[in-house]
Design a protein around this motif. Structure first.
Motif, PDB file in Angstrom:
ATOM      1  N   MET A 158     -19.595  54.172  45.073  1.00 34.21           N
ATOM      2  CA  MET A 158     -18.421  55.034  44.870  1.00 34.21           C
ATOM      3  C   MET A 158     -18.857  56.220  44.030  1.00 34.21           C
ATOM      4  O   MET A 158     -19.820  56.128  43.259  1.00 34.21           O
ATOM      5  N   ILE A 159     -18.099  57.310  44.099  1.00 33.15           N
ATOM      6  CA  ILE A 159     -18.373  58.435  43.212  1.00 33.15           C
ATOM      7  C   ILE A 159     -17.206  58.559  42.233  1.00 33.15           C
ATOM      8  O   ILE A 159     -16.080  58.888  42.629  1.00 33.15           O
ATOM      9  N   SER A 160     -17.495  58.253  40.986  1.00 37.54           N
ATOM     10  CA  SER A 160     -16.493  58.349  39.928  1.00 37.54           C
ATOM     11  C   SER A 160     -16.584  59.734  39.286  1.00 37.54           C
ATOM     12  O   SER A 160     -16.957  60.711  39.956  1.00 37.54           O
ATOM     13  N   SER A 161     -16.303  59.854  38.022  1.00 40.71           N
ATOM     14  CA  SER A 161     -16.291  61.169  37.364  1.00 40.71           C
ATOM     15  C   SER A 161     -16.163  60.990  35.863  1.00 40.71           C
ATOM     16  O   SER A 161     -15.672  59.954  35.390  1.00 40.71           O
ATOM     17  N   MET A 162     -16.563  62.001  35.130  1.00 40.21           N
ATOM     18  CA  MET A 162     -16.333  61.997  33.674  1.00 40.21           C
ATOM     19  C   MET A 162     -14.828  61.926  33.390  1.00 40.21           C
ATOM     20  O   MET A 162     -14.415  61.495  32.307  1.00 40.21           O
ATOM     21  N   ALA A 163     -14.014  62.356  34.364  1.00 34.47           N
ATOM     22  CA  ALA A 163     -12.557  62.315  34.179  1.00 34.47           C
ATOM     23  C   ALA A 163     -12.059  60.883  34.021  1.00 34.47           C
ATOM     24  O   ALA A 163     -10.943  60.663  33.543  1.00 34.47           O
ATOM     25  N   ALA A 164     -12.872  59.906  34.448  1.00 35.32           N
ATOM     26  CA  ALA A 164     -12.504  58.500  34.243  1.00 35.32           C
ATOM     27  C   ALA A 164     -13.044  57.979  32.920  1.00 35.32           C
ATOM     28  O   ALA A 164     -12.748  56.855  32.526  1.00 35.32           O
ATOM     29  N   TYR A 165     -13.842  58.784  32.227  1.00 34.45           N
ATOM     30  CA  TYR A 165     -14.491  58.329  30.987  1.00 34.45           C
ATOM     31  C   TYR A 165     -13.788  58.848  29.735  1.00 34.45           C
ATOM     32  O   TYR A 165     -13.805  58.201  28.704  1.00 34.45           O
ATOM     33  N   TYR A 166     -13.273  60.078  29.823  1.00 33.33           N
ATOM     34  CA  TYR A 166     -12.604  60.648  28.639  1.00 33.33           C
ATOM     35  C   TYR A 166     -11.490  61.589  29.081  1.00 33.33           C
ATOM     36  O   TYR A 166     -11.352  61.889  30.270  1.00 33.33           O
ATOM     37  N   GLY A 167     -10.696  62.033  28.123  1.00 32.97           N
ATOM     38  CA  GLY A 167      -9.497  62.803  28.435  1.00 32.97           C
ATOM     39  C   GLY A 167      -9.776  64.257  28.761  1.00 32.97           C
ATOM     40  O   GLY A 167      -9.744  65.121  27.881  1.00 32.97           O
ATOM     41  N   LEU A 168     -10.006  64.498  30.041  1.00 33.72           N
ATOM     42  CA  LEU A 168     -10.256  65.864  30.517  1.00 33.72           C
ATOM     43  C   LEU A 168      -8.893  66.430  30.910  1.00 33.72           C
ATOM     44  O   LEU A 168      -8.237  65.886  31.798  1.00 33.72           O
ATOM     45  N   ASP A 169      -8.454  67.475  30.234  1.00 30.25           N
ATOM     46  CA  ASP A 169      -7.092  67.930  30.490  1.00 30.25           C
ATOM     47  C   ASP A 169      -6.931  68.631  31.843  1.00 30.25           C
ATOM     48  O   ASP A 169      -7.887  69.116  32.433  1.00 30.25           O
ATOM     49  N   ARG A 170      -5.709  68.641  32.332  1.00 35.98           N
ATOM     50  CA  ARG A 170      -5.249  69.304  33.555  1.00 35.98           C
ATOM     51  C   ARG A 170      -5.768  68.685  34.867  1.00 35.98           C
ATOM     52  O   ARG A 170      -5.759  69.331  35.900  1.00 35.98           O
ATOM     53  N   VAL A 171      -6.226  67.448  34.796  1.00 30.81           N
ATOM     54  CA  VAL A 171      -6.627  66.767  36.040  1.00 30.81           C
ATOM     55  C   VAL A 171      -6.055  65.338  36.058  1.00 30.81           C
ATOM     56  O   VAL A 171      -6.768  64.379  36.334  1.00 30.81           O
ATOM     57  N   VAL A 172      -4.737  65.228  35.801  1.00 37.02           N
ATOM     58  CA  VAL A 172      -4.172  63.889  35.603  1.00 37.02           C
ATOM     59  C   VAL A 172      -4.295  63.011  36.850  1.00 37.02           C
ATOM     60  O   VAL A 172      -4.656  61.823  36.758  1.00 37.02           O
ATOM     61  N   ALA A 173      -4.019  63.585  38.026  1.00 36.18           N
ATOM     62  CA  ALA A 173      -4.076  62.768  39.252  1.00 36.18           C
ATOM     63  C   ALA A 173      -5.526  62.414  39.585  1.00 36.18           C
ATOM     64  O   ALA A 173      -5.840  61.272  39.947  1.00 36.18           O
ATOM     65  N   TYR A 174      -6.392  63.382  39.429  1.00 39.49           N
ATOM     66  CA  TYR A 174      -7.821  63.156  39.686  1.00 39.49           C
ATOM     67  C   TYR A 174      -8.367  62.070  38.754  1.00 39.49           C
ATOM     68  O   TYR A 174      -9.064  61.141  39.182  1.00 39.49           O
ATOM     69  N   ALA A 175      -8.030  62.184  37.472  1.00 37.20           N
ATOM     70  CA  ALA A 175      -8.508  61.193  36.497  1.00 37.20           C
ATOM     71  C   ALA A 175      -7.954  59.805  36.816  1.00 37.20           C
ATOM     72  O   ALA A 175      -8.674  58.803  36.721  1.00 37.20           O
ATOM     73  N   ALA A 176      -6.682  59.753  37.227  1.00 34.89           N
ATOM     74  CA  ALA A 176      -6.088  58.454  37.583  1.00 34.89           C
ATOM     75  C   ALA A 176      -6.808  57.875  38.802  1.00 34.89           C
ATOM     76  O   ALA A 176      -7.105  56.675  38.850  1.00 34.89           O
ATOM     77  N   SER A 177      -7.114  58.739  39.772  1.00 31.71           N
ATOM     78  CA  SER A 177      -7.777  58.231  40.984  1.00 31.71           C
ATOM     79  C   SER A 177      -9.175  57.717  40.661  1.00 31.71           C
ATOM     80  O   SER A 177      -9.578  56.655  41.131  1.00 31.71           O
ATOM     81  N   LYS A 178      -9.925  58.444  39.855  1.00 30.91           N
ATOM     82  CA  LYS A 178     -11.295  58.018  39.550  1.00 30.91           C
ATOM     83  C   LYS A 178     -11.292  56.790  38.636  1.00 30.91           C
ATOM     84  O   LYS A 178     -12.180  55.946  38.721  1.00 30.91           O
TER      85      LYS A 178
END
Ligand code: NDP
Length: 271
Positions: A158-178
């Motif tokens: 799978m390809i995850s993201s730093m958005a799943a590791y810490y609070g990156l603002d303005r990508v709430v749906a993306y972070a939830a998906s990852k």
């Protein structure tokens, strides 16, 4: 099948070392890489071809896929497919396996992003990102894994993201998906391990692709912040993810399952 260790039989050591790179080889394996026509997916395909695999790449734009396979060479094929159309995915897997043989490696790379303050994100926005980045990833993995489990062999990345590791603002749906992808990796790895099917994620840091450029364009603060907490001091290239994918798919990673491996120049641990 039990993994072979070099020190299983010390008498064979020299011969084993002579074959050392073989354990990293993907020769004879077939990989399905979604979104392989451009960006990170293209470089995963490129590195896997270099490691000896046959690859089948998918995406929505036929012209991008055509150009990609022309560059990748004769061990690359494409199928036009929108991974968000869930009811096409069983048929996609059937078609690929009938034409090119069993899928040994699935790379769920296709993904979309959207940058908006959370309070402006509509339900439709949220669902669109979750649908492509999470639901479609599950549906395609299920379609491939049914066959991998029956064959008692396979590797899913799978390809995850730093958005799943810490609070990156303005990508709430993306972070939830990852973040959902990260949870799915652990569950699937635990369910499929007894069938010799491994499930892992790569978590790219900031990698120079059109997705990253769109997120960073006209936002120098975000760019500087990302770079400032990347100890290695520069953004990654798609090929950095490509080689990590080769490793995770190879027999060298035969005892690795259920992990999310950051490939991020230290971004996830940088201050
Ligand atoms: P790009 O936008 O550059 O490429 C995305 C690829 O996915 C394209 O080839 C696109 O092809 C394909 N794609 C998008 N939607 C679909 C769909 N519905 N069905 C099939 N294919 C689709 O993105 P990246 O290469 O940057 O990202 C690849 C993955 O890496 C994504 O999962 C992303 O979230 C992740 N990632 C990227 C990071 C980065 O810094 N770049 C950081 C962390 C994670 P087409 O348009 O033809 O369908």
């Amino acid at each position: 099948m039990k993994k072979q260790y070099i020190n299983d039989d010390l008498a064979t050591m020299p011969a084993t070392f002579a074959h050392f790179p073989e354990v990293f080889s993907l020769k004879g394996k077939t990989a399905l890489i979604t979104g392989g026509g451009s960006g990170i997916g293209f470089d995963i395909a490129k590195c896997m071809v270099a490691a000896g695999a046959q690859v089948v790449i998918t995406g929505r734009r036929e012209s991008a896929l055509q150009e990609a396979v022309a560059k990748l060479g004769e061990r690359a094929q494409f199928v036009v497919n929108d991974v968000a159309e869930l009811d096409t995915l069983d048929q996609l897997v059937e078609q690929i396996e009938t034409t090119y043989g069993p899928i040994d490696i699935l790379v769920n790379n296709a993904g979309i992003n959207m940058k908006k303050p959370a309070l402006e994100v509509s339900d439709e926005d949220f669902n669109r990102i979750m649908h492509t980045n999470l639901h479609a990833v599950f549906a395609l993995t299920r379609a491939c894994a049914r066959r991998m489990v029956a064959r008692k062999s396979g590797s899913v990345i799978m390809i995850s993201s730093m958005a799943a590791y810490y609070g990156l603002d303005r990508v709430v749906a993306y972070a939830a998906s990852k973040s959902g992808v990260e949870g799915m990796v652990r569950v699937l790895a635990s369910e499929f391990s007894k069938f010799n099917v491994r499930v892992n994620a790569l978590a790219p840091g900031f990698i120079e692709t059109s997705m990253m450029q769109t997120a960073m364009r006209s936002d120098p603060d975000r760019m500087n912040k990302a770079l400032g907490r990347t100890p290695i001091g520069y953004f990654g290239k798609p090929e950095d993810i490509g080689w990590a994918a080769v490793f995770l798919a190879s027999d060298a990673a035969g005892y690795i399952t259920g992990v999310s491996l950051p490939v991020d120049g230290g971004n996830s641990i940088g201050f």
